[in-house]
Design a protein around this motif. Structure first.
Motif, short mmCIF file in Angstrom:
data_model
loop_
_atom_site.label_atom_id
_atom_site.label_comp_id
_atom_site.label_asym_id
_atom_site.label_seq_id
_atom_site.Cartn_x
_atom_site.Cartn_y
_atom_site.Cartn_z
N MET A 1 0.83 -1.20 0.00
CA MET A 1 0.00 0.00 0.00
C MET A 1 0.87 1.25 0.00
SD MET A 1 -3.01 -0.83 2.73
CE MET A 1 -3.81 0.69 2.27
N SER A 2 0.41 2.24 -0.72
CA SER A 2 0.96 3.58 -0.61
C SER A 2 0.12 4.28 0.45
CB SER A 2 0.83 4.31 -1.95
OG SER A 2 0.95 5.70 -1.76
N LYS A 3 0.77 4.91 1.42
CA LYS A 3 0.02 5.60 2.48
C LYS A 3 -0.87 6.70 1.88
CE LYS A 3 1.62 4.09 6.52
NZ LYS A 3 0.97 4.04 7.79
N ARG A 4 -0.42 7.29 0.78
CA ARG A 4 -1.15 8.40 0.19
C ARG A 4 -2.18 7.98 -0.87
NH1 ARG A 4 1.65 13.29 -3.00
NH2 ARG A 4 -0.21 14.47 -3.40
N PHE A 5 -1.87 6.89 -1.63
CA PHE A 5 -2.71 6.55 -2.77
C PHE A 5 -3.46 5.22 -2.63
CE2 PHE A 5 0.51 9.44 -4.40
CZ PHE A 5 -0.28 10.39 -5.02
N GLY A 6 -3.22 4.48 -1.57
CA GLY A 6 -3.96 3.24 -1.34
C GLY A 6 -3.25 2.00 -1.84
N ILE A 7 -4.02 0.94 -2.04
CA ILE A 7 -3.46 -0.36 -2.41
C ILE A 7 -2.85 -0.30 -3.81
CG2 ILE A 7 -3.97 -2.81 -2.77
CD1 ILE A 7 -6.44 -2.42 -0.99
N LEU A 8 -1.66 -0.89 -3.94
CA LEU A 8 -0.99 -1.00 -5.24
C LEU A 8 -1.12 -2.42 -5.79
CD1 LEU A 8 2.31 0.93 -4.43
CD2 LEU A 8 0.30 1.79 -5.65
N VAL A 9 -0.72 -3.41 -4.98
CA VAL A 9 -0.67 -4.79 -5.44
C VAL A 9 -1.05 -5.71 -4.28
CG1 VAL A 9 0.80 -6.61 -6.41
CG2 VAL A 9 1.23 -4.23 -7.02
N HIS B 1 -3.58 -9.22 -7.79
CA HIS B 1 -4.50 -8.13 -8.11
C HIS B 1 -3.67 -6.86 -8.21
CE1 HIS B 1 -8.23 -10.40 -7.22
NE2 HIS B 1 -7.44 -11.04 -6.36
N ILE B 2 -3.77 -6.17 -9.33
CA ILE B 2 -3.05 -4.93 -9.55
C ILE B 2 -4.08 -3.80 -9.58
CG2 ILE B 2 -1.61 -3.63 -11.17
CD1 ILE B 2 -0.39 -6.30 -12.01
N PHE B 3 -3.87 -2.80 -8.73
CA PHE B 3 -4.87 -1.76 -8.52
C PHE B 3 -4.59 -0.54 -9.39
CE2 PHE B 3 -5.36 -4.70 -5.15
CZ PHE B 3 -6.69 -4.65 -4.79
N ASP B 4 -4.70 -0.75 -10.71
CA ASP B 4 -4.60 0.34 -11.66
C ASP B 4 -5.77 0.24 -12.64
OD1 ASP B 4 -3.92 -1.76 -13.35
OD2 ASP B 4 -1.96 -0.98 -13.88
N GLU B 5 -5.87 1.22 -13.52
CA GLU B 5 -6.98 1.24 -14.48
C GLU B 5 -6.95 0.03 -15.41
OE1 GLU B 5 -7.66 5.96 -15.25
OE2 GLU B 5 -5.87 5.04 -16.10
N GLU B 6 -5.77 -0.36 -15.82
CA GLU B 6 -5.63 -1.46 -16.77
C GLU B 6 -6.19 -2.78 -16.23
OE1 GLU B 6 -2.05 -3.94 -18.97
OE2 GLU B 6 -1.61 -1.97 -18.12
N HIS B 7 -6.18 -2.94 -14.92
CA HIS B 7 -6.66 -4.17 -14.29
C HIS B 7 -7.93 -3.94 -13.47
CE1 HIS B 7 -2.37 -4.78 -15.14
NE2 HIS B 7 -2.78 -5.98 -15.49
N ASN B 8 -8.71 -2.93 -13.90
CA ASN B 8 -10.00 -2.61 -13.28
C ASN B 8 -9.86 -2.41 -11.77
OD1 ASN B 8 -12.71 -2.05 -13.29
ND2 ASN B 8 -13.38 -4.17 -13.45
N GLY C 1 -7.92 -3.63 -9.51
CA GLY C 1 -7.78 -4.82 -8.69
C GLY C 1 -8.90 -5.82 -8.77
N ARG C 2 -9.93 -5.53 -9.54
CA ARG C 2 -11.07 -6.46 -9.61
C ARG C 2 -10.75 -7.72 -10.40
NH1 ARG C 2 -13.38 -1.37 -10.01
NH2 ARG C 2 -14.66 -0.84 -8.21
N TRP C 3 -9.78 -7.63 -11.31
CA TRP C 3 -9.42 -8.79 -12.12
C TRP C 3 -8.17 -9.45 -11.56
CZ3 TRP C 3 -9.75 -5.19 -16.87
CH2 TRP C 3 -11.09 -5.01 -17.23
N ALA C 4 -8.18 -10.76 -11.51
CA ALA C 4 -7.03 -11.53 -11.04
C ALA C 4 -6.13 -11.88 -12.22
CB ALA C 4 -7.50 -12.80 -10.35
N ILE C 5 -4.85 -11.98 -11.93
CA ILE C 5 -3.84 -12.36 -12.91
C ILE C 5 -3.08 -13.54 -12.31
CG2 ILE C 5 -1.78 -11.61 -14.15
CD1 ILE C 5 -2.78 -8.71 -13.41
N PRO C 6 -2.92 -14.63 -13.04
CA PRO C 6 -2.13 -15.74 -12.50
C PRO C 6 -0.71 -15.26 -12.16
CG PRO C 6 -3.22 -16.40 -14.53
CD PRO C 6 -3.41 -14.92 -14.40
N LEU C 7 -0.20 -15.68 -11.04
CA LEU C 7 1.15 -15.29 -10.65
C LEU C 7 2.16 -15.66 -11.73
CD1 LEU C 7 3.10 -14.14 -8.58
CD2 LEU C 7 3.17 -16.40 -7.50
#
Length: 145
Positions: free
Chosen positions: A64-72, A95-102, A104-110
């Protein structure tokens, strides 16, 4: 989070404030303070969660970024989550918390992000997660339970 801001935060070289990580006991979680290499006001937090309600072996890492929230978030155990096409993705997944991955709503296999072999689940998965998030661990002592 906007992709540009996410990428900027992910690429920042980061260090743990203390050079030690203790794994939490089953049923608990702990946090570890992280700071940016060139900007000590840019703070992050590593959360290691082992609070499984249905599964005793629950293991999740969150950066987490203290200022911007969850990253990964890396889910090493737990239920499957859907990918961008609605297909279930088993654990381990990310889960990646950017626009490209909705956000964090979409999962990506490790395996899509790393081909590192995970032999010792606690240690190897933590090291992989920290490296992905650009956290330097050269002098960090990791204590297992």
């Amino acid at each position: 989070m906007e992709n540009e801001k996410f990428n900027e935060l992910l690429l920042i070289v980061k260090y743990l404030q203390k050079n030690k990580i203790d794994f939490p006991d089953y049923g608990t979680q702990n946090t570890h303070a992280i700071i940016a290499e060139n900007d000590f006001n840019n703070k992050f937090q590593l959360i290691i969660n082992r609070k499984g309600h249905l599964r005793r072996d629950n293991l999740t890492y969150q950066m987490m970024s203290k200022r911007f929230g969850i990253l990964v978030r890396l889910d090493m155990s737990g239920s499957p989550h859907d990918d961008r096409f609605g297909n279930p993705v088993d654990t381990p997944h990310v889960h990646i918390f950017d626009e490209e991955h909705n956000n964090g709503r979409w999962a990506i296999p490790l395996s899509d992000l790393s081909d590192s072999e995970i032999v010792f689940e606690l240690y190897d998965s933590l090291v992989l997660f920290l490296k992905y998030n650009n956290v330097k661990i050269d002098n960090v002592k990791i204590s297992m339970i």
